[in-house]
Scaffold this motif. Structure first.
Motif, PDB file in Angstrom:
ATOM      1  N   SER A   1      -6.429   7.263   0.762  1.00 53.89           N
ATOM      2  CA  SER A   1      -6.936   5.938   1.140  1.00 53.89           C
ATOM      3  C   SER A   1      -5.850   4.869   1.140  1.00 53.89           C
ATOM      4  N   GLN A   2      -4.792   5.082   0.351  1.00 50.34           N
ATOM      5  CA  GLN A   2      -3.693   4.107   0.364  1.00 50.34           C
ATOM      6  C   GLN A   2      -3.066   4.031   1.761  1.00 50.34           C
TER       7      GLN A   2
ATOM      8  N   ARG B   1       0.826  -1.208   0.000  1.00 50.88           N
ATOM      9  CA  ARG B   1       0.000   0.000   0.000  1.00 50.88           C
ATOM     10  C   ARG B   1       0.860   1.258   0.000  1.00 50.88           C
ATOM     11  N   LEU B   2       2.016   1.186   0.654  1.00 48.89           N
ATOM     12  CA  LEU B   2       2.943   2.313   0.580  1.00 48.89           C
ATOM     13  C   LEU B   2       3.397   2.517  -0.854  1.00 48.89           C
ATOM     14  N   GLY B   3       3.622   1.402  -1.558  1.00 54.91           N
ATOM     15  CA  GLY B   3       3.968   1.502  -2.970  1.00 54.91           C
ATOM     16  C   GLY B   3       2.864   2.151  -3.784  1.00 54.91           C
ATOM     17  N   ASN B   4       1.596   1.820  -3.480  1.00 55.18           N
ATOM     18  CA  ASN B   4       0.467   2.468  -4.151  1.00 55.18           C
ATOM     19  C   ASN B   4       0.489   3.974  -3.916  1.00 55.18           C
ATOM     20  N   PHE B   5       0.799   4.384  -2.682  1.00 53.81           N
ATOM     21  CA  PHE B   5       0.844   5.813  -2.360  1.00 53.81           C
ATOM     22  C   PHE B   5       1.982   6.505  -3.097  1.00 53.81           C
ATOM     23  N   ILE B   6       3.151   5.900  -3.103  1.00 52.28           N
ATOM     24  CA  ILE B   6       4.293   6.486  -3.803  1.00 52.28           C
ATOM     25  C   ILE B   6       3.982   6.654  -5.283  1.00 52.28           C
ATOM     26  N   ASN B   7       3.297   5.665  -5.861  1.00 51.22           N
ATOM     27  CA  ASN B   7       2.935   5.733  -7.283  1.00 51.22           C
ATOM     28  C   ASN B   7       1.779   6.678  -7.555  1.00 51.22           C
ATOM     29  N   GLY B   8       1.111   7.131  -6.480  1.00 53.76           N
ATOM     30  CA  GLY B   8      -0.039   8.031  -6.676  1.00 53.76           C
ATOM     31  C   GLY B   8      -1.208   7.350  -7.339  1.00 53.76           C
ATOM     32  N   GLU B   9      -1.434   6.072  -7.008  1.00 53.16           N
ATOM     33  CA  GLU B   9      -2.531   5.309  -7.604  1.00 53.16           C
ATOM     34  C   GLU B   9      -3.504   4.869  -6.520  1.00 53.16           C
TER      35      GLU B   9
END
Length: 262
Positions: free
Chosen positions: A172-173, A139-147
């Motif tokens: 929400s990420q 989920r941290l990766g989702n946040f970093i990617n802005g997705e």
């Protein structure tokens, strides 16, 4: 109001070789599973060996990737991928489903248990407290990617994702990282410190993830090509309902058994 930092999607670049944040998060996630799993083995909380853990992680890597990708194509865009079947292999274009990845991991556990002549639930109980760490990093990766951004919101910590629009939204990420990752890990780690009936740790994972995911989905923007489905619920919520039901049934059934170590 906060603004998403707009990280460079490439975490490390050495000449022509580029390692993206999301791929790095997968590596870190599996590394944490190995680290904490090794600690459980050394603490005598399982009969599995370190070699067993390494082999189990190897199987689960394939389960996560294959299951996550196939789950996304079947649950979210089946008609598109039926028309473009070769694109199912284009993992680098994005599109992974947690629920599909979970099915892939369950199949990997079943294969491992069969080959090592162990009971499925004994293996899944060992793995259940470790999985949330991988989820948190993902989920941290989702946040970093802005997705996988959230729905519009006026909460003080609402965040603008410039790649989407200028509307403040729930991050929400980070909610998912906190609940499905950190809180669920702490809950399962605490629960698994004492001997429990075989199957209850696995059941608690299903219940905990399902409840947290169902709740966070109210703050997460639904996929544009799907929107909200029946009863105003998202696909993620509908996929979480069977997890919760299965977890409750398994927890109750397992509770009738004698307490055993995994």
């Amino acid at each position: 109001m906060l603004i998403h930092p707009q990280f460079d999607p490439i975490a490390i670049q050495i000449g022509p070789v580029a390692i993206h944040w999301y791929g790095l998060m997968y590596l870190i996630g599996f590394g944490l599973v190995w680290l904490v799993g090794t600690a459980r083995i050394h603490a005598g909380q399982t009969a599995l060996s370190r070699k067993d853990l390494e082999d189990l992680i190897f199987y689960c890597v394939f389960g996560v990737v294959a299951g996550g990708r196939l789950g996304y194509t079947l649950f979210y865009q089946p008609s598109y991928y039926l028309s473009h079947p070769l694109e199912i292999l284009y993992v680098w274009n994005g599109g992974m489903s947690f629920h599909g990845g979970l099915i892939g991991v369950l199949l990997a556990i079943a294969l491992f248990a069969r080959l090592r002549q162990r009971r499925f639930l004994e293996v899944s109980d060992f793995l259940a407290p470790l999985i949330p760490l991988g989820l948190a990093v993902g989920r941290l990766g989702n946040f970093i990617n802005g997705e996988l951004w959230g729905r519009p919101s006026d909460v003080p910590w609402a965040m603008v994702f410039p790649q989407v629009d200028a509307t403040p939204r729930h991050p929400s990420q980070l909610y998912e990282m906190a609940l499905e990752g950190i809180v669920l890990f702490l809950l399962l780690w605490w629960f698994s410190r004492r001997p429990r009936p075989v199957g209850q740790a696995s059941a608690l994972f299903l219940i905990g993830y399902g409840v947290f995911r169902f709740g966070v989905e109210f703050t997460r923007e639904p996929d544009g090509f799907l929107g909200l489905l029946s009863a105003g619920l998202s696909m993620g919520q509908w996929l979480s309902v069977p997890m919760i039901v299965a977890g409750l049934i398994l927890f109750a059934v397992a509770g009738r058994r004698r307490i055993q170590h995994t």
